[in-house]
Design an enzyme around this catalytic site. Structure first.
Site, PDB file in Angstrom:
ATOM      1  N   TYR A   1       0.831  -1.205   0.000  1.00 32.57           N
ATOM      2  CA  TYR A   1       0.000   0.000   0.000  1.00 32.57           C
ATOM      3  C   TYR A   1       0.865   1.253   0.000  1.00 32.57           C
ATOM      4  O   TYR A   1       0.621   2.200  -0.760  1.00 32.57           O
ATOM      5  CB  TYR A   1      -0.935   0.000   1.206  1.00 32.57           C
TER       6      TYR A   1
ATOM      7  N   ARG B   1       1.375   6.839  -6.805  1.00 30.34           N
ATOM      8  CA  ARG B   1       0.177   7.650  -7.057  1.00 30.34           C
ATOM      9  C   ARG B   1       0.439   9.116  -6.729  1.00 30.34           C
ATOM     10  O   ARG B   1       0.078  10.016  -7.495  1.00 30.34           O
ATOM     11  CB  ARG B   1      -0.994   7.117  -6.243  1.00 30.34           C
TER      12      ARG B   1
ATOM     13  N   TYR C   1      -1.149  12.984   6.068  1.00 35.17           N
ATOM     14  CA  TYR C   1      -0.665  11.975   7.012  1.00 35.17           C
ATOM     15  C   TYR C   1       0.853  12.098   7.166  1.00 35.17           C
ATOM     16  O   TYR C   1       1.574  12.336   6.200  1.00 35.17           O
ATOM     17  CB  TYR C   1      -0.977  10.568   6.496  1.00 35.17           C
TER      18      TYR C   1
ATOM     19  N   ARG D   1     -11.896  13.054   1.552  1.00 39.14           N
ATOM     20  CA  ARG D   1     -12.844  12.217   2.305  1.00 39.14           C
ATOM     21  C   ARG D   1     -14.177  12.044   1.561  1.00 39.14           C
ATOM     22  O   ARG D   1     -14.889  11.048   1.805  1.00 39.14           O
ATOM     23  CB  ARG D   1     -13.086  12.824   3.687  1.00 39.14           C
TER      24      ARG D   1
ATOM     25  N   GLU E   1     -14.186  -1.231   6.933  1.00 37.58           N
ATOM     26  CA  GLU E   1     -14.177   0.037   6.186  1.00 37.58           C
ATOM     27  C   GLU E   1     -15.466   0.102   5.391  1.00 37.58           C
ATOM     28  O   GLU E   1     -15.982  -0.925   4.928  1.00 37.58           O
ATOM     29  CB  GLU E   1     -12.977   0.101   5.256  1.00 37.58           C
TER      30      GLU E   1
HETATM   31  C1  LIG Z   1      -9.330   4.084   5.294  1.00 35.08           C
HETATM   32  C2  LIG Z   1      -8.498   5.007   4.819  1.00 35.08           C
HETATM   33  O1  LIG Z   1      -7.931   4.968   3.555  1.00 35.08           O
HETATM   34  C3  LIG Z   1      -8.326   4.032   2.560  1.00 35.08           C
HETATM   35  C4  LIG Z   1      -7.416   4.214   1.405  1.00 35.08           C
HETATM   36  C5  LIG Z   1      -7.729   5.098   0.401  1.00 35.08           C
HETATM   37  C6  LIG Z   1      -6.728   5.369  -0.729  1.00 35.08           C
HETATM   38  O2  LIG Z   1      -5.524   5.156  -0.493  1.00 35.08           O
HETATM   39  O3  LIG Z   1      -7.168   5.800  -1.819  1.00 35.08           O
HETATM   40  C7  LIG Z   1      -8.971   5.782   0.366  1.00 35.08           C
HETATM   41  C8  LIG Z   1      -9.914   5.508   1.341  1.00 35.08           C
HETATM   42  C9  LIG Z   1      -9.782   4.261   2.118  1.00 35.08           C
HETATM   43  O4  LIG Z   1     -10.168   3.188   1.290  1.00 35.08           O
HETATM   44  C10 LIG Z   1      -8.040   6.189   5.628  1.00 35.08           C
HETATM   45  O5  LIG Z   1      -6.841   6.549   5.489  1.00 35.08           O
HETATM   46  O6  LIG Z   1      -8.869   6.758   6.373  1.00 35.08           O
END
Ligand SMILES: C=C(O[C@@H]1C=C(C(=O)O)C=C[C@H]1O)C(=O)O
Length: 335
Positions: A149, A156, A210, A223, A329
Site C-alpha cells: 500500500y 500515485r 498523514y 474524504r 471500512e
Molecule cells: C481508510 C483510509 O484509507 C483508505 C485508502 C484510500 C486510498 O488510499 O485511496 C482511500 C480511502 C480508504 O479506502 C483512511 O486513510 O482513512
C-alpha cells in the site's frame, strides 16, 4: 422495491448515476457507460460488446458476485489505448487500467496514473470525481520489504504531483485489498467546468497530510466529493486524526467508522457546499462494507442493518484493509 435492471432502464432524468446489478441482469448496453464485475477471479479491463468492463477479484466462492454499473448520460464513445479502456458520454469519463503483479509497484503505479490523467485531460474530463484502487496484497511487503500500500501510494502521489493544476483536484477514493494480485484502478471524471466540491472530515487528518510514519508519500484522496448532486463517500474506517482507534475491537471500529461518516455528511460539514444541508446514514446507498476477518461479517452486517435504510443496496466484501490494524471500512454514495 425496483429491481436493479428497472432502475437502469428508468427515464434518464430519474435514473441514478451508478447502481448494483446482478450478473445476467445486464440491461441494454446503449445506456451503460461502464461495468465493473465484482467476482472471484477478476480480469483485465476490456471492451465487452463495446462497453468498458473490468473484473475485480473481490468475492469468495460462497458470495454471489455483482456488477457495479455506471449509467450513461448521453451517447457513448468507448475506446482502448494501450492498457487503458475508457468511455465518454459528453458529461463523464470512465477509465480503467490494471497494473499486473510485480516486485515493486511505485513506478508502475505512477505510469498507470500518468497515462490515465493524460487521457482524461486530452479528452476534456480533468475533474476526477471518484477513484477506486483495488490493491492485491495491500498489507503484504513488496520485494524491498515495503508494504505494498505504501509502495502504491508513493507512485500515485508522484503522478498527482506531475499533473497538479491540470488534473484539477484530489478526489474521493477507495484503496482496498482484493482476493487476487496486482492493482485494478478505475475512476469517473467530469468536465473542467463541472461544479465539483471535495470535502474533508473534521474528525480526521486529511489523508494527504498523514505523517511519514504511514509511508514515504501520503495517500492522495479526499474524504468525499460532491458533484452533480451526487455525494461520493471515500472508504472510511476507524481512524481519528491519523491514528487507528479500537485496535482489535470490531464493535468499537464499526462505531467509529459510522460516527466518522455521520460527521462527514452532516449539515455542519456538507452544508458548506450543499444548500439543502447534509444527510444521515439512512440516506446512504450503494454501500460497500469491507471486512478483513470473515468471522466479523455477521456482527458487522447486523450493525449495518440497524443504521442503514432497508432500501439501501449493501454488499459485504472480505478483503484486507489498507492498514493491518483496521478491521472494517465502509464506502457509499448518495444520489
Ligand atoms: C481508510 C483510509 O484509507 C483508505 C485508502 C484510500 C486510498 O488510499 O485511496 C482511500 C480511502 C480508504 O479506502 C483512511 O486513510 O482513512
Amino acid at each position: 422495491m425496483s429491481s436493479f435492471v428497472d432502475l437502469l432502464n428508468s427515464p434518464r432524468e430519474t435514473r441514478p448515476n451508478i447502481k448494483f446489478e446482478q450478473p445476467g441482469e445486464q440491461a441494454d448496453s446503449q445506456h451503460v457507460l461502464a461495468r465493473v464485475a465484482f467476482e472471484k477471479n477478476g480480469f483485465a479491463p476490456e471492451l465487452h460488446k463495446g462497453v468498458p468492463t473490468v473484473g475485480v477479484p473481490m468475492t469468495t466462492e460462497t458470495e454471489p458476485g455483482f456488477h457495479e454499473v455506471f449509467a450513461a448520460s448521453g451517447p457513448v464513445v468507448a475506446g482502448r489505448e494501450g492498457g487503458l479502456v475508457y468511455a465518454v458520454d459528453g458529461r463523464h469519463l470512465f477509465c480503467s487500467i490494471q497494473v499486473t503483479e510485480r516486485d515493486v509497484y511505485r513506478d508502475a503505479a505512477r505510469i498507470a496514473y500518468d497515462s490515465a490523467f493524460e487521457l482524461a485531460t486530452r479528452l476534456g474530463y480533468p475533474n476526477i470525481l471518484r477513484m477506486w484502487n483495488l490493491v492485491g496484497g495491500i498489507i503484504d511487503d513488496n520485494a524491498d520489504g515495503v508494504e505494498i500500500y505504501r509502495d502504491f501510494c508513493a507512485g500515485r502521489s508522484e503522478a498527482f504531483a506531475l499533473w497538479s493544476g491540470r488534473i484539477l483536484h484530489i478526489p474521493a477514493a477507495t484503496g482496498i485489498g482484493t482476493r487476487g494480485n496486482g492493482v485494478y484502478l478505475y475512476f469517473i471524471s467530469g468536465r473542467a467546468d463541472a461544479e465539483v466540491h471535495h470535502l474533508e472530515n473534521p474528525r480526521q487528518t486529511p489523508a494527504y497530510h498523514y505523517p511519514e510514519s504511514y509511508g514515504p508519500k501520503a495517500p492522495s484522496f479526499a474524504r468525499a466529493t460532491f458533484a452533480d448532486g451526487i455525494l461520493y463517500i471515500s472508504g472510511t474506517a476507524s481512524i481519528i486524526g491519523d491514528e487507528t482507534v479500537h485496535k482489535g475491537n470490531i464493535s468499537g471500529q464499526v462505531d467509529v467508522t459510522l460516527e466518522n461518516i455521520t460527521t462527514l455528511i452532516s449539515t455542519e460539514n456538507l452544508g458548506k457546499v450543499r444548500a439543502e444541508g447534509g444527510y444521515t446514514l439512512r440516506d446512504l446507498d450503494l454501500i460497500k462494507v469491507y471486512v478483513s476477518r470473515p468471522e466479523d461479517i455477521p456482527f458487522v452486517r447486523s450493525r449495518c442493518e440497524e443504521v442503514f435504510s432497508p432500501d439501501a443496496r449493501v454488499v459485504y466484501l472480505n478483503v484486507d484493509i489498507c492498514r493491518p490494524d483496521l478491521l472494517v471500512e465502509i464506502e457509499a454514495i448518495v444520489q
